[in-house]
Design a protein around this motif. Sequence first.
Motif, PDB file in Angstrom:
ATOM      1  N   HIS A 121       0.818  -1.209   0.000  1.00 38.14           N
ATOM      2  CA  HIS A 121       0.000   0.000   0.000  1.00 38.14           C
ATOM      3  C   HIS A 121       0.859   1.270   0.000  1.00 38.14           C
ATOM      4  O   HIS A 121       0.642   2.198  -0.786  1.00 38.14           O
ATOM      5  CB  HIS A 121      -0.926  -0.012   1.227  1.00 38.14           C
ATOM      6  N   VAL A 122       1.863   1.283   0.886  1.00 36.40           N
ATOM      7  CA  VAL A 122       2.703   2.481   1.003  1.00 36.40           C
ATOM      8  C   VAL A 122       3.469   2.721  -0.293  1.00 36.40           C
ATOM      9  O   VAL A 122       3.555   3.847  -0.794  1.00 36.40           O
ATOM     10  CB  VAL A 122       3.685   2.335   2.193  1.00 36.40           C
ATOM     11  N   ILE A 148       1.401   4.323  -2.993  1.00 34.87           N
ATOM     12  CA  ILE A 148       1.235   5.773  -2.851  1.00 34.87           C
ATOM     13  C   ILE A 148       2.444   6.494  -3.432  1.00 34.87           C
ATOM     14  O   ILE A 148       2.320   7.474  -4.171  1.00 34.87           O
ATOM     15  CB  ILE A 148       1.041   6.144  -1.362  1.00 34.87           C
ATOM     16  N   GLY A 149       3.641   5.955  -3.136  1.00 33.07           N
ATOM     17  CA  GLY A 149       4.870   6.556  -3.669  1.00 33.07           C
ATOM     18  C   GLY A 149       4.872   6.536  -5.191  1.00 33.07           C
ATOM     19  O   GLY A 149       5.268   7.512  -5.836  1.00 33.07           O
ATOM     20  N   ILE A 150       4.409   5.436  -5.771  1.00 28.64           N
ATOM     21  CA  ILE A 150       4.425   5.314  -7.230  1.00 28.64           C
ATOM     22  C   ILE A 150       3.415   6.271  -7.861  1.00 28.64           C
ATOM     23  O   ILE A 150       3.684   6.892  -8.896  1.00 28.64           O
ATOM     24  CB  ILE A 150       4.157   3.843  -7.643  1.00 28.64           C
ATOM     25  N   GLN A 151       2.237   6.404  -7.218  1.00 33.29           N
ATOM     26  CA  GLN A 151       1.263   7.384  -7.711  1.00 33.29           C
ATOM     27  C   GLN A 151       1.868   8.784  -7.723  1.00 33.29           C
ATOM     28  O   GLN A 151       1.683   9.562  -8.654  1.00 33.29           O
ATOM     29  CB  GLN A 151       0.009   7.388  -6.828  1.00 33.29           C
ATOM     30  N   ARG A 152       2.617   9.091  -6.658  1.00 37.59           N
ATOM     31  CA  ARG A 152       3.252  10.418  -6.577  1.00 37.59           C
ATOM     32  C   ARG A 152       4.270  10.568  -7.709  1.00 37.59           C
ATOM     33  O   ARG A 152       4.382  11.629  -8.321  1.00 37.59           O
ATOM     34  CB  ARG A 152       3.935  10.558  -5.210  1.00 37.59           C
ATOM     35  N   SER A 153       5.021   9.500  -7.990  1.00 34.99           N
ATOM     36  CA  SER A 153       5.975   9.545  -9.092  1.00 34.99           C
ATOM     37  C   SER A 153       5.264   9.879 -10.389  1.00 34.99           C
ATOM     38  O   SER A 153       5.718  10.731 -11.159  1.00 34.99           O
ATOM     39  CB  SER A 153       6.675   8.190  -9.244  1.00 34.99           C
ATOM     40  N   PHE A 154       4.139   9.208 -10.650  1.00 39.37           N
ATOM     41  CA  PHE A 154       3.412   9.473 -11.892  1.00 39.37           C
ATOM     42  C   PHE A 154       2.966  10.931 -11.965  1.00 39.37           C
ATOM     43  O   PHE A 154       2.989  11.545 -13.024  1.00 39.37           O
ATOM     44  CB  PHE A 154       2.198   8.537 -12.033  1.00 39.37           C
ATOM     45  N   ARG A 155       2.559  11.481 -10.840  1.00 45.63           N
ATOM     46  CA  ARG A 155       2.121  12.870 -10.845  1.00 45.63           C
ATOM     47  C   ARG A 155       3.292  13.793 -11.226  1.00 45.63           C
ATOM     48  O   ARG A 155       3.165  14.671 -12.072  1.00 45.63           O
ATOM     49  CB  ARG A 155       1.556  13.253  -9.472  1.00 45.63           C
ATOM     50  N   LYS A 156       4.450  13.523 -10.607  1.00 44.75           N
ATOM     51  CA  LYS A 156       5.627  14.354 -10.930  1.00 44.75           C
ATOM     52  C   LYS A 156       6.011  14.198 -12.402  1.00 44.75           C
ATOM     53  O   LYS A 156       6.383  15.164 -13.064  1.00 44.75           O
ATOM     54  CB  LYS A 156       6.827  13.921 -10.064  1.00 44.75           C
TER      55      LYS A 156
END
Lengths: 460, 460
Positions: A278-279, A282-290
Amino acid sequence: MAPATPQGTGAIAVLRLSGPDVIRLTDELFRSPAGKLLTDAKGYTLHYGELRDGEELLDEVLVSVFRAPHSYTGEDAVEISLHGSPYIMQRVMEWFSARGVRPARPGEFTMRAFLNGKMDLTRAEAVADLIEAETEAQHRVAMHQLRGGFYRQLQDLRRQLVELTALMELELDFAEEDVEFADRSRLTALLRNIKTEIKRLIDSFSQGNVIKHGVAVAIAGAPNTGKSTLLNTLLNEEKAIVTHIPGTTRDTIEDVITLQGIRFRFIDTAGIRQTDDHVEKIGIQRSFRKINEARLVLWLADALRWDEQKDELRQRLADFKTRNPDQPLFLLINKIDAADEALLEKIRRESASMPADEVLFVSAKHKEGIARLEEALVRRFRTDDADAGATVVTNIRHYHALRNALQSLTEAEEAFAAGLSTDLIAVDLRDVLQHLGEITGEITPDDLLEHIFNNFCIGK
Amino acid sequence: MAPATPQGTGAIAVLRLSGPDVIRLTDELFRSPAGKLLTDAKGYTLHYGELRDGEELLDEVLVSVFRAPHSYTGEDAVEISLHGSPYIMQRVMEWFSARGVRPARPGEFTMRAFLNGKMDLTRAEAVADLIEAETEAQHRVAMHQLRGGFYRQLQDLRRQLVELTALMELELDFAEEDVEFADRSRLTALLRNIKTEIKRLIDSFSQGNVIKHGVAVAIAGAPNTGKSTLLNTLLNEEKAIVTHIPGTTRDTIEDVITLQGIRFRFIDTAGIRQTDDHVEKIGIQRSFRKINEARLVLWLADALRWDEQKDELRQRLADFKTRNPDQPLFLLINKIDAADEALLEKIRRESASMPADEVLFVSAKHKEGIARLEEALVRRFRTDDADAGATVVTNIRHYHALRNALQSLTEAEEAFAAGLSTDLIAVDLRDVLQHLGEITGEITPDDLLEHIFNNFCIGK
């Protein structure tokens, strides 16, 4: 009044005062050795003397006198060159404060220059940009704008718009009488010309943004492909000028390198892979956003795990290109120092069909291929090829006003083509003029002015 | 050349240039709108124009022109007021650098002023002190020195010494002929006067040191007597101006409060008690060192543990006073908010005989008695009662030169009293003049000059 020099201890500090009464008031504090009064002094002269609060000697100073309208603000003005001690600056400001002189708000001197007709808003805003310029391109663009380059172009557009309005009205007046109007071709040419010019200005904003804020480059890839090593290698190259600036969001630090005058802001991201954690998700989603927010993406692949990862890689690159068709994507095959020639040849063959704009082979660890990567980055965002005399829009306020102007112009064009009444078209054309007028400050609401000058530093 | 304004982004930045060729050289970079040359400009005038490196526009600027000898350095000089961008400053300095203009060393402008006879060393050194002045007293003392107050006093001493030398020689010439010389009383008066003046200057150094560096106050006491609470209370008092400066040794932070214009540097120490713990012992030794170095010690005692601790307390205070008889020691009875009247009465009685210079009752936690403590501190180090016109020596270099001068003078006096030969006495008196001359810079070795001006900031 406001200090015009940066805070801190230096050889001198300059206190700037502007307003109808400042020369007379300064005379109350200032004593020249010959007993001369500043009130009797011509503009653009320097005066040596003492500042005395009653009998107490505050400092020995140089005073510059400026006479309206020949001053920065257009008002009578005084600049006092003090010894660079914060204590003295404070004491002198207290003296003036007790006599009703108010500390200037940020940008207030420039705002007064604008209100007194010394400069339009594009020039006023260029002052702030000029002060903040850190690269040659930023300096050049700000200086062009400060010199009125953008202002003259907008005035020219305005003249053309007024002529266009007149021609359109004439055309419509005669339309009912079924007369073929002679200047139809002039009207069409004007309309096209105005649209082209506004569009060019709008398009220049993407370049202007690069110049002003730098190019955001995301470094992406599966875990352990060498993203951080690449970042460090880029930062440690001798020719790179490395600075660390606080990110605009969530206190992240972005690493900035200036390559050939272009600022690149490198953003490291968390490794991307399939996961149920899960954690990590979240990090990977943030990567995609960046990655989606960046201007360019460097996507790393591990040469030694090519066969194992190439299918997922191809899928991810394709997904990215589908979502961001206009965003340049460089595929970097890393760790080539440890790969044999047969493997590299295979990767070369198979990567050629990958959906990437460029494929580069590097060893982040051994600094191989890094120079080529830097060249590729610079080539894509080079700005100094641009015509040095052309306006580059760097201000998002100007950009929005230009977009609004183009929108209104297109509506006017459509209304005209549809043969709508002069009144309706006139409204659209007035909107175009209004939007352009907002840029120069001819038509600018007070609260917008406050907002613009609030971004200035104190003392300007 | 050197920037005269602090580093950083501000409304303006000033580049200062000094030397025989700088006006002509600036003309190569500067274009006034009317095409006028700075070379033709009078001193003390301001000129608006552009800086152009070839065709490239670097900035729109104001240039101040100064003509030798009417400038800070005594040479031809130019000050260029740039837009406050570090980029522009760098570009302009690069332009001058390529034409052989060298960046100034720290204090070089002032050193040139000294070498060109614009000011003596006491005035030159006062410039640096003035820039760093943070309190009224620092400002007053530096300004007095800058205005030549100390210099005039030294010149006066010099005149008296020359007269003294002449009188001594006369006296000795006549001594062999057994003639009672008429001016004997004049000689004695001169000698006493010179000695008194030099002594007064030497004594003022302790006050000067307080003004310049603040008063180091150590807070000592057994563990848990409330030392840190007291420090926080002192720092949080509304009227106190609190700053944090890096300590001079081992990166410790000292807390500085300015009370009525006097800077107090408060130094917290580890609690002092008998212990066998090795690490704690080291901490306590360090506390003792800090306490011995301080100008004043606040020694805390816990009212609630009075009976338990009073014997050890008395012993520790007595030890301290034996080692540091001249160092003021305040005994602070803390936590009086929690003590009943009977206990306080007992402490009052018993503490009266403690070897402390003052006994004060406080509650650090409830801010009781803090105002009285502050008054006691200020009273002991008040400096503004001093004659505002008197010289206060703040420079350790001056202090040592004065001590050496006094030493040589005493030797001359003794040699004279012993009837030694004129030659021998002349050597001593020449030494006195030499030491005083070092202060003003009349007799100063080059390496000392370098050392003095190295402590200046760049651009002054």
